[in-house]
Design an enzyme around this catalytic site. Structure first.
Site, PDB file in Angstrom:
ATOM      1  N   ASN A  23      22.212  42.662 -25.586  1.00  0.00           N
ATOM      2  CA  ASN A  23      22.119  42.065 -24.251  1.00  0.00           C
ATOM      3  C   ASN A  23      22.206  43.089 -23.114  1.00  0.00           C
ATOM      4  O   ASN A  23      22.068  42.729 -21.962  1.00  0.00           O
ATOM      5  CB  ASN A  23      23.180  40.965 -24.079  1.00  0.00           C
ATOM      6  N   CYS A 116      16.512  25.522 -25.260  1.00  0.00           N
ATOM      7  CA  CYS A 116      16.595  26.223 -26.543  1.00  0.00           C
ATOM      8  C   CYS A 116      17.693  25.566 -27.360  1.00  0.00           C
ATOM      9  O   CYS A 116      18.308  24.595 -26.911  1.00  0.00           O
ATOM     10  CB  CYS A 116      16.855  27.703 -26.352  1.00  0.00           C
ATOM     11  N   ARG A 121      19.471  25.472 -20.330  1.00  0.00           N
ATOM     12  CA  ARG A 121      19.307  26.821 -19.787  1.00  0.00           C
ATOM     13  C   ARG A 121      18.235  26.966 -18.700  1.00  0.00           C
ATOM     14  O   ARG A 121      17.235  27.675 -18.875  1.00  0.00           O
ATOM     15  CB  ARG A 121      19.070  27.823 -20.927  1.00  0.00           C
ATOM     16  N   ASP A 304      29.539  33.942 -26.849  1.00  0.00           N
ATOM     17  CA  ASP A 304      28.838  34.559 -27.976  1.00  0.00           C
ATOM     18  C   ASP A 304      29.767  34.878 -29.147  1.00  0.00           C
ATOM     19  O   ASP A 304      29.306  35.362 -30.184  1.00  0.00           O
ATOM     20  CB  ASP A 304      28.101  35.831 -27.515  1.00  0.00           C
ATOM     21  N   ILE A 326      30.322  27.118 -21.571  1.00  0.00           N
ATOM     22  CA  ILE A 326      29.149  27.768 -20.972  1.00  0.00           C
ATOM     23  C   ILE A 326      27.858  27.017 -21.307  1.00  0.00           C
ATOM     24  O   ILE A 326      27.028  26.773 -20.438  1.00  0.00           O
ATOM     25  CB  ILE A 326      29.025  29.245 -21.441  1.00  0.00           C
ATOM     26  N   ARG A 396      17.403  38.821 -35.044  1.00  0.00           N
ATOM     27  CA  ARG A 396      17.147  38.970 -33.609  1.00  0.00           C
ATOM     28  C   ARG A 396      18.238  39.806 -32.951  1.00  0.00           C
ATOM     29  O   ARG A 396      17.975  40.483 -31.960  1.00  0.00           O
ATOM     30  CB  ARG A 396      17.172  37.590 -32.931  1.00  0.00           C
TER      31      ARG A 396
HETATM   32  N1  EPU Z   1      22.392  28.441 -15.753  1.00  0.00           N
HETATM   33  C1  EPU Z   1      21.865  27.580 -14.828  1.00  0.00           C
HETATM   34  N2  EPU Z   1      20.922  28.052 -13.948  1.00  0.00           N
HETATM   35  C2  EPU Z   1      20.485  29.338 -13.973  1.00  0.00           C
HETATM   36  C3  EPU Z   1      21.026  30.222 -14.925  1.00  0.00           C
HETATM   37  C4  EPU Z   1      21.981  29.744 -15.803  1.00  0.00           C
HETATM   38  O1  EPU Z   1      22.241  26.409 -14.773  1.00  0.00           O
HETATM   39  O2  EPU Z   1      19.629  29.684 -13.143  1.00  0.00           O
HETATM   40  C5  EPU Z   1      23.427  27.975 -16.682  1.00  0.00           C
HETATM   41  C6  EPU Z   1      23.004  28.063 -18.147  1.00  0.00           C
HETATM   42  O3  EPU Z   1      22.272  26.921 -18.533  1.00  0.00           O
HETATM   43  C7  EPU Z   1      24.351  28.160 -18.842  1.00  0.00           C
HETATM   44  C8  EPU Z   1      25.181  28.986 -17.851  1.00  0.00           C
HETATM   45  O4  EPU Z   1      24.524  28.861 -16.603  1.00  0.00           O
HETATM   46  O5  EPU Z   1      24.911  26.897 -18.981  1.00  0.00           O
HETATM   47  C9  EPU Z   1      25.321  30.458 -18.174  1.00  0.00           C
HETATM   48  O6  EPU Z   1      24.081  30.987 -18.549  1.00  0.00           O
HETATM   49  P1  EPU Z   1      23.646  32.492 -18.306  1.00  0.00           P
HETATM   50  O7  EPU Z   1      22.530  32.506 -17.339  1.00  0.00           O
HETATM   51  O8  EPU Z   1      24.834  33.338 -18.004  1.00  0.00           O
HETATM   52  O9  EPU Z   1      23.091  32.878 -19.726  1.00  0.00           O
HETATM   53  P2  EPU Z   1      21.900  33.878 -19.983  1.00  0.00           P
HETATM   54  O10 EPU Z   1      21.926  34.918 -18.938  1.00  0.00           O
HETATM   55  O11 EPU Z   1      20.652  33.126 -20.197  1.00  0.00           O
HETATM   56  C10 EPU Z   1      23.212  35.628 -21.413  1.00  0.00           C
HETATM   57  C11 EPU Z   1      23.121  36.184 -22.793  1.00  0.00           C
HETATM   58  C12 EPU Z   1      23.526  35.110 -23.794  1.00  0.00           C
HETATM   59  C13 EPU Z   1      24.970  34.702 -23.478  1.00  0.00           C
HETATM   60  C14 EPU Z   1      25.064  34.218 -22.017  1.00  0.00           C
HETATM   61  C15 EPU Z   1      26.469  33.885 -21.592  1.00  0.00           C
HETATM   62  C16 EPU Z   1      21.363  37.792 -22.564  1.00  0.00           C
HETATM   63  C17 EPU Z   1      19.980  38.213 -22.900  1.00  0.00           C
HETATM   64  N3  EPU Z   1      21.754  36.603 -23.036  1.00  0.00           N
HETATM   65  O12 EPU Z   1      22.328  34.507 -21.367  1.00  0.00           O
HETATM   66  O13 EPU Z   1      23.481  35.684 -25.086  1.00  0.00           O
HETATM   67  O14 EPU Z   1      25.380  33.661 -24.333  1.00  0.00           O
HETATM   68  O15 EPU Z   1      24.558  35.241 -21.139  1.00  0.00           O
HETATM   69  O16 EPU Z   1      27.303  34.972 -21.716  1.00  0.00           O
HETATM   70  O17 EPU Z   1      22.086  38.541 -21.931  1.00  0.00           O
HETATM   71  C18 EPU Z   1      23.317  35.692 -27.430  1.00  0.00           C
HETATM   72  O18 EPU Z   1      23.318  36.930 -27.378  1.00  0.00           O
HETATM   73  O19 EPU Z   1      23.456  35.054 -28.506  1.00  0.00           O
HETATM   74  C19 EPU Z   1      23.148  34.925 -26.191  1.00  0.00           C
HETATM   75  C20 EPU Z   1      22.774  33.656 -26.165  1.00  0.00           C
END
Ligand code: EPU
Length: 422
Positions: A23, A116, A121, A304, A326, A396
């Site tokens: 990440n 997903c 998300r 995670d 989350i 992955r």
């Molecule tokens: N959310 C919204 N609106 C947005 C963005 C996020 O409602 O515009 C919500 C999401 O639906 C979720 C929460 O906010 O309920 C947090 O989501 P976040 O955006 O932080 O997640 P992400 O950036 O899509 C990254 C990691 C994930 C990890 C999460 C939380 C990467 C590539 N992915 O996802 O990693 O679970 O942060 O820490 O950095 C994994 O590695 O298995 C994985 C899923």
């Protein structure tokens, strides 16, 4: 498609080395789009998601060469602006190319990622921020189409803490005119790693690691030259592997400074930690004690690691409560854990896990990356043989996990999944 066949009951003893963080790598790869030149990333994990991101950068006109754990990404003359559905649907993190593309190329057409396995998300916060920076945003035919002659600095308060949202906006702001303030920003170490790499390439970012990040826009960025931070989630997964098998693993390159919440809970569960020059030695002699876990943004307990600690709790000496805050659908592994004999009741986003004396092998199926890790951990401790289908999820995000565990005494082999009958 492959499956893993795991013969449980072998305490893991030996040494594992933690790879570069998935990440952190994915946004860093996208960050190379902000400059024009040949970027060099080191300590890059060999993962399916990294290869997918490499393909996406290729579609965007960059030349990507991998050499061992190094990646060279040349963006000279690269002009593509479209992240197609086929790639984004296989990897949501593709969305982090949105900010760099609009900032550098004035335009982006990025497929909407859609829901997903772990939840809806949405990316509304990414779009809200870009729009505050002056981007024109349209949603059409399943794509986000964003354009701006040059983005302008803005004061943005995110409604919730989002990791890739913070990364996208931080990258966009690097080339914007004026200063951008991101409030309620994610404090995850991966955001800090990205900011470090960007600053070394000419960006002016301060406040990372706090909830307010300030980015002073610059006119141009150079190529990145950066060694990716170690993967805290991979390290945490191996810590649980040591504990659940009542073994003793020396985990090299574990970024303990980013794992305080995880190590705290594992110590509460009775795992022992000892720092040595070769790495942190994690061991357990008896069944884990139950602990209560509630996931939260960093520095809280990472979502995670939620599935992995649940596997450990499935064998604890009492009842533990695990609450996921989350993602709304990230307890899918509970039904598979039950197939291995775990006793878990789920209400909404809370699981009550009653520790069993033993788990027993069974065929199970992985639903997402961390759920797969949870099943591998449970299988390592279960009596008998567990067959884990859909291992591509694991590939992955965990570099050679089966090889690393085998080197520490696990009995694992990979074979093609038999075709379904009927
Ligand atoms: N959310 C919204 N609106 C947005 C963005 C996020 O409602 O515009 C919500 C999401 O639906 C979720 C929460 O906010 O309920 C947090 O989501 P976040 O955006 O932080 O997640 P992400 O950036 O899509 C990254 C990691 C994930 C990890 C999460 C939380 C990467 C590539 N992915 O996802 O990693 O679970 O942060 O820490 O950095 C994994 O590695 O298995 C994985 C899923």
């Amino acid at each position: 498609m492959d499956r893993l066949v795991i013969e449980g009951g072998h305490p893991l003893v030996g040494r594992v080395r933690v790879s570069g963080a998935k990440n952190a790598t994915l946004p860093l790869m996208c960050a190379t789009l902000l400059g024009s030149g040949r970027s060099h990333l080191r300590n890059v994990p060999d993962l399916r998601d990294v290869r997918t991101m490499g393909k996406l950068l290729g579609v965007l006109g960059a030349r990507v060469d991998a050499k061992g754990d190094e990646l060279f990404i040349d963006t000279v003359g690269a002009e593509g602006v479209e992240a197609p559905y086929d790639l984004v649907k296989t990897m949501r993190a593709s969305v982090v190319c949105l900010g760099p593309l609009v900032a550098k190329r004035g335009q982006a057409r990025v497929s909407l990622p859609g829901g997903c396995a772990i939840g809806e998300r949405p990316i509304d916060q990414h779009l809200k921020g870009l729009s505050a920076m002056g981007a024109k945003i349209e949603l059409t035919g399943g794509y986000v189409v964003a354009s701006a002659k040059r983005l302008k600095g803005a004061d943005i308060t995110m409604d919730l803490v989002t990791v890739t949202g913070t990364e996208n906006l931080m990258m966009a702001a690097v080339l914007a005119k004026g200063t951008t303030t991101l409030r309620n920003a994610a404090r995850e170490p991966e955001v800090m790693d990205l900011a470090r790499a960007l600053n070394a390439a000419g960006a002016r970012i301060s406040g990372v690691g706090t909830a307010t990040i300030v980015i002073k826009g610059v006119d141009e960025m150079g190529p990145l030259d950066h060694a990716v931070m170690a993967d805290r989630i991979e390290a945490g997964t191996y810590m649980v592997a040591a504990g659940i098998t009542r073994g003793e693993l020396t985990i090299a390159e574990a970024p303990l400074e980013h794992l305080t919440a995880v190590v705290g809970k594992l110590k509460e569960a009775g795992l022992r930690f000892q720092q040595t020059p070769k790495g942190v030695v994690v061991s357990a002699r008896r069944a884990p004690r139950p602990v209560h876990v509630i996931t939260g943004p960093y520095p809280g307990f990472p979502t995670d690691m939620q599935a992995q600690i649940m596997a450990l709790m499935a064998l604890s000496t009492g009842s533990s409560v695990i609450q996921e805050t989350i993602f709304e659908n990230r307890l899918m592994h509970t039904s598979e854990l039950r197939r291995l004999g775990a006793s878990i009741e789920v209400t909404g986003s809370t699981a009550v896990v009653k520790g069993a004396r033993r788990l027993h092998g069974a065929p199970v199926m992985a639903t997402d990356l961390r759920a797969s890790a949870c099943l591998v951990l449970a299988a390592l401790a279960a009596e008998g043989t567990t067959y884990i289908g859909r291992v591509y999820h694991l590939d992955r995000g965990y570099e050679r996990i089966d090889q690393k565990l085998i080197a520490a005494g696990a009995s694992i082999h990979r074979e093609p999944e038999p075709k379904a009958q009927g």
